[in-house]
Write an enzyme that holds these catalytic residues in place. Sequence first.
Site, PDB file in Angstrom:
ATOM      1  N   CYS A   7      -4.390 -34.149   6.476  1.00 39.66           N
ATOM      2  CA  CYS A   7      -4.140 -35.746   5.766  1.00 39.66           C
ATOM      3  C   CYS A   7      -4.329 -35.592   4.248  1.00 39.66           C
ATOM      4  O   CYS A   7      -4.215 -36.733   3.440  1.00 39.66           O
ATOM      5  CB  CYS A   7      -5.284 -36.593   6.207  1.00 39.66           C
ATOM      6  SG  CYS A   7      -5.040 -37.273   7.834  1.00 39.66           S
ATOM      7  N   GLY A  59       1.567  -4.423  -1.295  1.00 42.48           N
ATOM      8  CA  GLY A  59       0.893  -5.381  -0.271  1.00 42.48           C
ATOM      9  C   GLY A  59       2.181  -5.914   0.488  1.00 42.48           C
ATOM     10  O   GLY A  59       2.412  -5.438   1.767  1.00 42.48           O
TER      11      GLY A  59
HETATM   12  C1  LIG Z   1      -2.141  -8.508  -4.936  1.00 42.19           C
HETATM   13  C2  LIG Z   1      -2.207  -7.268  -5.423  1.00 42.19           C
HETATM   14  C3  LIG Z   1      -1.128  -6.357  -5.261  1.00 42.19           C
HETATM   15  C4  LIG Z   1      -0.169  -6.321  -4.129  1.00 42.19           C
HETATM   16  O1  LIG Z   1       0.892  -7.081  -4.544  1.00 42.19           O
HETATM   17  P1  LIG Z   1       2.164  -7.303  -3.734  1.00 42.19           P
HETATM   18  O2  LIG Z   1       3.139  -8.134  -4.521  1.00 42.19           O
HETATM   19  O3  LIG Z   1       1.772  -7.986  -2.419  1.00 42.19           O
HETATM   20  O4  LIG Z   1       2.601  -5.887  -3.521  1.00 42.19           O
HETATM   21  C5  LIG Z   1      -1.489  -4.717  -5.533  1.00 42.19           C
HETATM   22  N1  LIG Z   1      -2.404  -4.655  -6.825  1.00 42.19           N
HETATM   23  C6  LIG Z   1      -3.054  -5.723  -7.009  1.00 42.19           C
HETATM   24  C7  LIG Z   1      -4.233  -5.558  -8.112  1.00 42.19           C
HETATM   25  C8  LIG Z   1      -3.211  -6.943  -6.418  1.00 42.19           C
HETATM   26  O5  LIG Z   1      -3.856  -8.002  -7.024  1.00 42.19           O
END
Ligand SMILES: *Cc1c(COP(=O)(O)O)cnc(C)c1O
Length: 393
Positions: free
Chosen positions: A344, A279
Amino acid sequence: MLIPISSAALRENTQFENLFDTHPEVSLNFKHIQEQLLNGYHKPFLLVDSSIIRHKARRFKAALPRVHPHYAVKANPDRRVIETMIEENVSFEIASSTELDLLLALGVPAAEIFYSNPVKSRAYLEYAASKGVEWYVLDSAEELRKIVSVKADAKMYLRIDTPNIGSDWPLAGKFGTHLTDIKEIITEATTLNADLAGVTFHVGSQCRNPQNWRVGIERAIKVFSDMRTAGLNPRLLNIGGGYPVRHTKPIPSIDVIADVINEAINHLPKHIRIIAEPGRYLVSDSAYFVCRVVGTATRNGKRWMYWDAGMFGGVIEVTEGLHYEILTDRKGSNISWSIAGPTCDSVDVLMQEVLLPHDIQEDDFIYIPNAGAYTTAYASNFNGFPLPDVFVI
Ligand SMILES: *Cc1c(COP(=O)(O)O)cnc(C)c1O
């Protein structure tokens, strides 16, 4: 003129950096921010350079030739980001019906989408099944029964517990079957004649310890063997996300992590399909987050500055310990600042004792590099403040 405050401090520390940073990382060129600001400033924004997303996708594939990336949509679900991934032949991992709809609308085949949220509502499962999603994760016997009751021929993969040592966001505990519970789930799968077909794990986000992947893969190989003994047909290894990006701490490059992973998967038979779920790695470096100082104050001898984007406006990962590089246009000597968001809510305090120029004042811009992941995706309208804009070049 732009003064990269914290990065200047960091560069004094190059000896330590070199141990880790074996490859130069890319970042959006600051001239694009200056060009964007020529159009005026209306509210906080993220400026994404899609060519950097392409570069990261290619680098990931080059480092891990046997591993197909499935982008974790939650890191940045902007449609243009998703389109760039599609053009680069990156597939996807989702957690919800909204993420699924986004992908289907862009023509992504449902059979290639992995549903990697370990606990799904029955309604979301039914929706995904009706749209043709085939692969579903689980980490409990209850979820296995739930998936099978909705879709008897679902292909499922078991999320196992792995060490999250050296990750900025350890996820162990919330998800992942404990080693002692794996047998029960395998037995349940054979009893129900269910297609439990693979193993996954997540080493924790922003993981700076490549050995976590090795341990995860070794555990997965053991589970494959237990599955085969029970009469199942394991054929998927999903090595999850967690690949880190550069902020202020040194990181192992993807090439260093890939050395460990490639070695660990070297002896897996050809029929085992191997995927990953990056990700942050694919989107973070592609963008700057830009916001503005709305006011400053001195409270009991401490200097405070208030930004127009705080933890409800996209800058939330700092509250869990991420140290962003923070750039400004000021050149004054550094003093210690406390930084808060515009709302706030007393929880909307971002950082304490950050060294930044003493002459920062109202209307100054704040530039945060490598902020393309988990910023705008988290933002809300709390207290009436607008969502940040997302511009893509
Ligand atoms: C959030 C998530 C990812 C991505 O994680 P990163 O640290 O952004 O690479 C991959 N697999 C699952 C199941 C996730 O929940």
